[in-house]
Scaffold this active site. Sequence first.
Site, PDB file in Angstrom:
ATOM      1  N   ARG A 149      -5.687   5.543  10.687  1.00 12.26           N
ATOM      2  CA  ARG A 149      -5.055   4.675   9.690  1.00 12.26           C
ATOM      3  C   ARG A 149      -3.542   4.688   9.833  1.00 12.26           C
ATOM      4  NH1 ARG A 149      -7.949   6.928   4.429  1.00 12.26           N
ATOM      5  NH2 ARG A 149      -5.828   7.630   4.150  1.00 12.26           N
TER       6      ARG A 149
ATOM      7  N   ARG B 118       5.187  10.936   4.074  1.00 10.58           N
ATOM      8  CA  ARG B 118       4.315  11.207   2.922  1.00 10.58           C
ATOM      9  C   ARG B 118       4.496  12.643   2.431  1.00 10.58           C
ATOM     10  NH1 ARG B 118      -1.642   9.549   4.399  1.00 10.58           N
ATOM     11  NH2 ARG B 118      -1.998   9.856   2.188  1.00 10.58           N
TER      12      ARG B 118
ATOM     13  N   LYS C 241      -8.238  17.580  -0.133  1.00 14.42           N
ATOM     14  CA  LYS C 241      -8.664  17.444  -1.525  1.00 14.42           C
ATOM     15  C   LYS C 241      -9.707  16.335  -1.701  1.00 14.42           C
ATOM     16  CE  LYS C 241      -4.550  14.843  -3.011  1.00 14.42           C
ATOM     17  NZ  LYS C 241      -4.279  14.378  -1.637  1.00 14.42           N
TER      18      LYS C 241
ATOM     19  N   ARG D 275       0.115  11.454  -9.348  1.00 13.03           N
ATOM     20  CA  ARG D 275       0.969  11.852  -8.230  1.00 13.03           C
ATOM     21  C   ARG D 275       2.419  11.952  -8.648  1.00 13.03           C
ATOM     22  NH1 ARG D 275      -2.524   9.638  -3.844  1.00 13.03           N
ATOM     23  NH2 ARG D 275      -1.908  10.584  -1.878  1.00 13.03           N
TER      24      ARG D 275
ATOM     25  N   ARG E  88      -7.375  12.634  11.941  1.00 13.52           N
ATOM     26  CA  ARG E  88      -8.239  11.889  11.016  1.00 13.52           C
ATOM     27  C   ARG E  88      -8.613  10.520  11.597  1.00 13.52           C
ATOM     28  NH1 ARG E  88      -7.003  13.104   4.750  1.00 13.52           N
ATOM     29  NH2 ARG E  88      -5.618  11.316   4.775  1.00 13.52           N
TER      30      ARG E  88
HETATM   31  P1  AMP Z   1      -4.658   8.870  -0.564  1.00 14.40           P
HETATM   32  O1  AMP Z   1      -5.871   8.301   0.084  1.00 14.40           O
HETATM   33  O2  AMP Z   1      -4.931   9.511  -1.904  1.00 14.40           O
HETATM   34  O3  AMP Z   1      -3.864   9.775   0.341  1.00 14.40           O
HETATM   35  O4  AMP Z   1      -3.699   7.623  -0.900  1.00 14.40           O
HETATM   36  C1  AMP Z   1      -3.216   6.765   0.106  1.00 14.40           C
HETATM   37  C2  AMP Z   1      -1.978   6.058  -0.399  1.00 14.40           C
HETATM   38  O5  AMP Z   1      -2.278   5.290  -1.568  1.00 14.40           O
HETATM   39  C3  AMP Z   1      -0.819   6.961  -0.818  1.00 14.40           C
HETATM   40  O6  AMP Z   1      -0.034   7.389   0.270  1.00 14.40           O
HETATM   41  C4  AMP Z   1      -0.063   6.044  -1.762  1.00 14.40           C
HETATM   42  O7  AMP Z   1       0.697   5.072  -1.049  1.00 14.40           O
HETATM   43  C5  AMP Z   1      -1.179   5.302  -2.464  1.00 14.40           C
HETATM   44  N1  AMP Z   1      -1.599   6.013  -3.691  1.00 14.40           N
HETATM   45  C6  AMP Z   1      -2.800   6.596  -3.939  1.00 14.40           C
HETATM   46  N2  AMP Z   1      -2.827   7.145  -5.169  1.00 14.40           N
HETATM   47  C7  AMP Z   1      -1.610   6.909  -5.710  1.00 14.40           C
HETATM   48  C8  AMP Z   1      -1.005   7.242  -6.944  1.00 14.40           C
HETATM   49  N3  AMP Z   1      -1.652   7.957  -7.892  1.00 14.40           N
HETATM   50  N4  AMP Z   1       0.277   6.841  -7.148  1.00 14.40           N
HETATM   51  C9  AMP Z   1       0.945   6.129  -6.234  1.00 14.40           C
HETATM   52  N5  AMP Z   1       0.445   5.795  -5.043  1.00 14.40           N
HETATM   53  C10 AMP Z   1      -0.830   6.176  -4.772  1.00 14.40           C
END
Ligand code: AMP
Length: 214
Positions: free
Chosen positions: A160, A171, A13, A88, A127
């Site tokens: 990462r 996750r 996404k 989320r 990744r």
């Molecule tokens: P992403 O890059 O969107 O996969 O986000 C990486 C991490 O950031 C996630 O696994 C969460 O720990 C945190 N994170 C990002 N967006 C949110 C959100 N809207 N609510 C809570 N945690 C978030």
Amino acid sequence: MKIIMLGAPGAGKGTQAKMLADKFEIPHISTGDIFRANIKNGTELGQKAKTYMDQGLLVPDELVCDLVVDRVKQDDCSKGYILDGFPRTIPQAESLDAALAEIDSKIDFAVNVEVPDENIVNRMSGRRACVACGATYHTVHIPTKVEGICDRCGKDLILREDDKPETVTKRLNVYHEQTQPLIEYYTKKDSLVEVDGTKDMNEVFDAIVEILGK
Ligand code: AMP
């Protein structure tokens, strides 16, 4: 056009969000990127977020909601924006809707990029992210010209912490429990659209653009 990207971590996404933001010339707002920038800059928000992110957990709603609500009210968002990684949870979606209602606005589309769990773990272990500029790649799907080196800035690439297989499994569980209910939430609001995220990224992009254009 105000768009939310939904989908499991690793569904692609983020890639689609960037391509859509370029096409429609609207900001791409990634909460994950915002947290990572804060971690890199050593801010208090970054320190707090990191403890959750490294464990594959969601950062608490109170650390996320105001941040996004303030961002979408900025001038550059007046023509629209793409939210990537937010909301989320149902409370996050409700707080966004309430804040948008106050300014007589609402989300036009929630795009769900569908990929089965079994594909996700494979994808995410490939990744790679640049330690310096944050650019992301994939060993198979988006390889760099020189292995392990960022095309953009020449620094080293890493896997990462939150893309490691054990964290990915965690996750995914968090996604199913806390984020997947948003599919029903946006279906009820008549804004959900779905695409098959297992296809090539350009095909997924074309499918989204076609739906949004209708
Ligand atoms: P992403 O890059 O969107 O996969 O986000 C990486 C991490 O950031 C996630 O696994 C969460 O720990 C945190 N994170 C990002 N967006 C949110 C959100 N809207 N609510 C809570 N945690 C978030």
